[in-house]
Design a protein around this motif. Structure first.
Motif, PDB file in Angstrom:
ATOM      1  N   ASN A   1       0.785  -1.231   0.000  1.00 25.52           N
ATOM      2  CA  ASN A   1       0.000   0.000   0.000  1.00 25.52           C
ATOM      3  C   ASN A   1       0.818   1.283   0.000  1.00 25.52           C
ATOM      4  O   ASN A   1       0.234   2.380  -0.008  1.00 25.52           O
ATOM      5  CB  ASN A   1      -0.957  -0.014   1.195  1.00 25.52           C
ATOM      6  N   THR A   2       2.153   1.174   0.011  1.00 26.43           N
ATOM      7  CA  THR A   2       2.976   2.388  -0.093  1.00 26.43           C
ATOM      8  C   THR A   2       3.739   2.454  -1.406  1.00 26.43           C
ATOM      9  O   THR A   2       4.575   3.346  -1.595  1.00 26.43           O
ATOM     10  CB  THR A   2       3.985   2.485   1.072  1.00 26.43           C
ATOM     11  N   LYS A   3       3.451   1.555  -2.335  1.00 28.04           N
ATOM     12  CA  LYS A   3       4.207   1.516  -3.592  1.00 28.04           C
ATOM     13  C   LYS A   3       4.105   2.820  -4.377  1.00 28.04           C
ATOM     14  O   LYS A   3       5.041   3.201  -5.075  1.00 28.04           O
ATOM     15  CB  LYS A   3       3.729   0.348  -4.460  1.00 28.04           C
ATOM     16  N   GLU A   4       2.969   3.492  -4.293  1.00 28.93           N
ATOM     17  CA  GLU A   4       2.751   4.701  -5.079  1.00 28.93           C
ATOM     18  C   GLU A   4       3.242   5.965  -4.386  1.00 28.93           C
ATOM     19  O   GLU A   4       3.156   7.056  -4.940  1.00 28.93           O
ATOM     20  CB  GLU A   4       1.258   4.843  -5.403  1.00 28.93           C
TER      21      GLU A   4
ATOM     22  N   TYR B   1      -2.722   4.258   3.616  1.00 26.42           N
ATOM     23  CA  TYR B   1      -1.912   3.047   3.514  1.00 26.42           C
ATOM     24  C   TYR B   1      -1.804   2.312   4.846  1.00 26.42           C
ATOM     25  O   TYR B   1      -1.104   1.295   4.950  1.00 26.42           O
ATOM     26  CB  TYR B   1      -0.499   3.394   3.021  1.00 26.42           C
TER      27      TYR B   1
ATOM     28  N   HIS C   1      -8.563  12.913  -8.483  1.00 26.30           N
ATOM     29  CA  HIS C   1      -8.450  11.462  -8.700  1.00 26.30           C
ATOM     30  C   HIS C   1      -9.722  10.741  -8.278  1.00 26.30           C
ATOM     31  O   HIS C   1     -10.253   9.900  -9.030  1.00 26.30           O
ATOM     32  CB  HIS C   1      -7.254  10.913  -7.925  1.00 26.30           C
TER      33      HIS C   1
ATOM     34  N   ASN D   1       6.180   8.412  -2.414  1.00 24.59           N
ATOM     35  CA  ASN D   1       7.605   8.713  -2.587  1.00 24.59           C
ATOM     36  C   ASN D   1       8.336   8.740  -1.253  1.00 24.59           C
ATOM     37  O   ASN D   1       9.150   9.617  -0.981  1.00 24.59           O
ATOM     38  CB  ASN D   1       7.792  10.051  -3.316  1.00 24.59           C
TER      39      ASN D   1
END
Length: 315
Positions: free
Chosen positions: A172-175, A197, A292, A177
């Protein structure tokens, strides 16, 4: 009732139960098995249509013997998770609180570890989080590859693959920075405004802080996101880079079967952050997140999406 150590702060735990007859026994057992003794437990079944009530009732005597206080409430009408959590907080007498979904499982040391660590912190902290691991219907640990493929964590494919996401925060933190494994990592309001996340099953919260932000909003379908944003306006969150719970990934997860409802709830929650976000320098993050969510909601309900576009004077 078991003898309770006087030096342990009381922890209030809630299981909001709904249609998880196949899983809730493991959830209850994982709370009974906590190595922390001073616990009170409330289970609120939200008018489940399956056999959850019978499963819960089979644990009543064991729970009465194990916990300082125990209560089981079965709603005659479905009232929603936020309402049930507010009822649990009203009932609770503990210093700390957390909820565990009726399909998730706690690791035995979850409560003791988080209490130990949050007790070291000052009053500027409202909550502490650990990480979580994923399990499937059968309770087997699973993980994901970068292409989204879900595999068993002990499979040969998992052992041979370097690009693998094992924990809840890995996925859940892949997106984002930031690196949650960094020693100077901090959970911030700006991060959560961008996207939640945090593993709700891995938290511990000061009950008074929840009350200070006026509890949960009844009818809200994304109660954790709202609570994190409300708390982070006033307090800080601590984080321990250690899994303390298991999140069960299965076909009946609410995120899968209530997608439209959940995205609409997220949109309303983020929209409600407008004044605070702009006043505190987060306008760009707010607008980007709002755009979004509007684009996602437009796939389900264009009228709703247009309402928020016009409300915020966005093109």
């Amino acid at each position: 009732m078991s003898n309770q150590p006087t030096n342990q702060p009381l922890v209030s735990i809630c299981i909001p139960s709904y249609n998880h007859q196949n899983y809730i026994s493991k959830t209850i057992e994982s709370i009974i098995s906590q190595d922390y003794q001073n616990i009170e437990l409330i289970i609120i079944d939200d008018n489940s249509a399956d056999n959850s009530d019978a499963v819960i009732n089979s644990f009543v005597e064991q729970c009465k013997a194990r916990f300082v206080r125990f209560e089981y409430i079965k709603n005659i009408k479905n009232k929603g998770i936020s309402y049930n959590l507010n009822q649990a907080i009203k009932w609770a007498q503990g210093k700390y609180f957390y909820a565990i979904a009726s399909d998730d499982i706690l690791m035995p040391f979850k409560t003791s570890l988080l209490v130990l660590e949050i007790e070291k912190l000052d009053d500027t902290y409202a909550a502490i989080f650990g990480d979580a691991l994923f399990i499937n219907d059968n309770g087997e640990q699973i993980c994901t590859l970068s292409n989204g493929l879900i595999i068993l964590a002990d499979s040969q494919q998992a052992k041979e693959n370097n690009d693998i996401n094992i924990t809840f925060l890995d996925v859940n933190t892949k997106e984002f920075n930031f690196d949650y494994k960094s020693p100077d990592f901090e959970i911030t309001y700006a991060q959560i405004l961008q996207g939640n996340y945090l593993p709700a099953m891995s938290c511990l919260i000061k009950i008074q802080c929840i009350k200070n932000v006026k509890n949960y909003t009844n009818g809200n379908a994304v109660e954790d996101l709202e609570m994190w944003l409300k708390l982070l306006q006033k307090y800080k969150f601590a984080f321990i880079n250690k899994p303390v719970a298991y999140y069960r990934w299965h076909s009946n997860n609410s995120m899968k079967i209530q997608t439209e409802k959940i995205f609409k709830a997220q949109l309303e929650i983020v929209n409600n952050q407008r004044n605070f976000a702009i006043k505190n320098g987060y306008e760009n993050i707010f607008i980007n997140r709002l755009k979004h969510l509007i684009s996602v909601v437009s796939q389900y309900d264009k009228k709703c999406a247009d309402f928020y576009l016009n409300l915020n004077k966005l093109k």
